[in-house]
Design a protein around this motif. Structure first.
Motif, PDB file in Angstrom:
ATOM      1  N   LYS A 263       0.903  -1.533   0.152  1.00  0.00           N
ATOM      2  CA  LYS A 263      -0.296   0.000   0.397  1.00  0.00           C
ATOM      3  C   LYS A 263       0.718   0.903  -0.117  1.00  0.00           C
ATOM      4  CE  LYS A 263      -3.834  -0.425   2.149  1.00  0.00           C
ATOM      5  NZ  LYS A 263      -4.708  -0.079   3.510  1.00  0.00           N
ATOM      6  N   THR A 264       2.207   1.378   1.468  1.00  0.00           N
ATOM      7  CA  THR A 264       2.702   2.523   0.705  1.00  0.00           C
ATOM      8  C   THR A 264       3.560   2.650  -0.840  1.00  0.00           C
ATOM      9  OG1 THR A 264       3.496   1.973   2.796  1.00  0.00           O
ATOM     10  CG2 THR A 264       4.755   3.276   2.435  1.00  0.00           C
ATOM     11  N   VAL A 265       3.740   1.690  -1.198  1.00  0.00           N
ATOM     12  CA  VAL A 265       4.501   1.334  -2.646  1.00  0.00           C
ATOM     13  C   VAL A 265       3.477   1.976  -3.716  1.00  0.00           C
ATOM     14  CG1 VAL A 265       5.189   0.167  -4.531  1.00  0.00           C
ATOM     15  CG2 VAL A 265       6.441  -0.063  -1.859  1.00  0.00           C
ATOM     16  N   ASP A 266       2.639   1.824  -3.531  1.00  0.00           N
ATOM     17  CA  ASP A 266       1.379   1.779  -4.245  1.00  0.00           C
ATOM     18  C   ASP A 266       1.144   2.977  -4.010  1.00  0.00           C
ATOM     19  OD1 ASP A 266       1.044  -0.329  -5.260  1.00  0.00           O
ATOM     20  OD2 ASP A 266      -1.106  -1.083  -4.314  1.00  0.00           O
ATOM     21  N   ARG A 267       1.187   4.175  -3.223  1.00  0.00           N
ATOM     22  CA  ARG A 267       0.854   5.526  -2.610  1.00  0.00           C
ATOM     23  C   ARG A 267       1.704   6.002  -2.925  1.00  0.00           C
ATOM     24  NH1 ARG A 267      -2.035   9.774  -3.071  1.00  0.00           N
ATOM     25  NH2 ARG A 267      -1.545  11.468  -1.416  1.00  0.00           N
ATOM     26  N   LEU A 268       3.749   6.229  -3.378  1.00  0.00           N
ATOM     27  CA  LEU A 268       4.770   6.423  -3.240  1.00  0.00           C
ATOM     28  C   LEU A 268       4.938   6.305  -4.729  1.00  0.00           C
ATOM     29  CD1 LEU A 268       7.617   4.633  -1.822  1.00  0.00           C
ATOM     30  CD2 LEU A 268       6.087   7.303  -1.112  1.00  0.00           C
ATOM     31  N   ILE A 269       3.878   5.405  -5.714  1.00  0.00           N
ATOM     32  CA  ILE A 269       3.769   5.351  -7.136  1.00  0.00           C
ATOM     33  C   ILE A 269       3.079   5.970  -8.060  1.00  0.00           C
ATOM     34  CG2 ILE A 269       3.389   4.257  -9.143  1.00  0.00           C
ATOM     35  CD1 ILE A 269       4.524   1.328  -7.654  1.00  0.00           C
ATOM     36  N   ASP A 270       2.130   6.196  -7.153  1.00  0.00           N
ATOM     37  CA  ASP A 270       0.708   7.087  -7.110  1.00  0.00           C
ATOM     38  C   ASP A 270       0.814   8.903  -7.300  1.00  0.00           C
ATOM     39  OD1 ASP A 270      -1.019   5.173  -7.396  1.00  0.00           O
ATOM     40  OD2 ASP A 270      -2.586   5.000  -5.878  1.00  0.00           O
ATOM     41  N   LEU A 271       2.124   9.371  -5.940  1.00  0.00           N
ATOM     42  CA  LEU A 271       2.544  10.366  -6.451  1.00  0.00           C
ATOM     43  C   LEU A 271       3.807  10.791  -7.164  1.00  0.00           C
ATOM     44  CD1 LEU A 271       2.667  10.893  -2.076  1.00  0.00           C
ATOM     45  CD2 LEU A 271       0.547  11.781  -3.913  1.00  0.00           C
ATOM     46  N   GLY A 272       4.326  10.002  -7.670  1.00  0.00           N
ATOM     47  CA  GLY A 272       5.571   9.596  -8.442  1.00  0.00           C
ATOM     48  C   GLY A 272       6.740   9.982  -7.984  1.00  0.00           C
ATOM     49  N   TYR A 273       6.736   9.352  -7.279  1.00  0.00           N
ATOM     50  CA  TYR A 273       8.631   8.909  -6.054  1.00  0.00           C
ATOM     51  C   TYR A 273       8.471   7.579  -6.349  1.00  0.00           C
ATOM     52  CZ  TYR A 273       6.468  13.629  -3.457  1.00  0.00           C
ATOM     53  OH  TYR A 273       6.362  13.891  -3.252  1.00  0.00           O
ATOM     54  N   ALA A 274       8.518   6.482  -6.685  1.00  0.00           N
ATOM     55  CA  ALA A 274       8.720   5.384  -7.286  1.00  0.00           C
ATOM     56  C   ALA A 274       7.766   4.116  -8.346  1.00  0.00           C
ATOM     57  CB  ALA A 274       8.321   4.892  -6.259  1.00  0.00           C
ATOM     58  N   GLU A 275       8.294   3.637  -9.309  1.00  0.00           N
ATOM     59  CA  GLU A 275       8.022   3.073  -9.925  1.00  0.00           C
ATOM     60  C   GLU A 275       8.686   1.405  -9.364  1.00  0.00           C
ATOM     61  OE1 GLU A 275       9.900   4.601 -13.652  1.00  0.00           O
ATOM     62  OE2 GLU A 275      12.079   3.672 -12.492  1.00  0.00           O
TER      63      GLU A 275
END
Length: 160
Positions: free
Chosen positions: A76-88
């Motif tokens: 869930k944390t990774v999904d949020r970071l991806i949504d925000l453009g911080y991770a892929e």
């Protein structure tokens, strides 16, 4: 908490509250400045998660283990970071079966800005306290802080 205990005896509960207040002061100002510099949705937990990801990337399991949270919570944390453009998400170049989470350019920008802001905040504290007193504080905290206290699972620990 009161500031009335100025004599040699101070209540034991004040120390952790003062340390937490100092931490909050730095982190709140960090995020205020990050918001003004193009990262309005960055939160303290995101910084911990980005550190857990690291520059070379990590799997969701690795991230969960480093943060002290379940694989599902890490996802869930990774999904949020991806949504925000911080991770892929990307394929691990050493094992095509593994999926890595990697910082994006936007994620690196947030981390780079965070480091610069924290350097400026430290300089402000140095100006307020004096460099010698600030170094003494840092040295003292290094002396009393357990080596195992330097972990990324602080947000999980605070939430329990």
């Amino acid at each position: 908490m009161t500031r009335e205990n100025t004599d040699s005896h101070r209540a034991g509960y004040e120390l952790p509250l003062l340390l937490l207040a100092g931490f909050r002061t730095l982190i709140d100002e960090l995020h205020d400045q990050l918001a003004r510099q193009g990262h309005p949705h960055a939160r303290p937990a995101h910084g911990f998660a980005m550190q857990a990801i690291g520059p070379d990337g990590a799997t969701a399991s690795d991230i969960g283990r480093r943060l002290g949270i379940s694989k599902q919570a890490a996802g869930k944390t990774v999904d949020r970071l991806i949504d925000l453009g911080y991770a892929e998400r990307a394929t691990d170049p050493t094992d095509a079966r593994r999926r890595l989470v990697r910082p994006t350019a936007h994620g690196y920008d947030m981390l780079t800005r965070s480091a610069a802001i924290l350097d400026r905040l430290r300089a402000q504290w140095s100006h307020t306290l004096g460099e010698q007193q600030l170094r003494a504080l840092e040295d003292s905290l290094h002396t009393v802080a357990a080596p195992s206290a330097f972990r990324l699972d602080a947000t999980q620990w605070l939430g329990d």
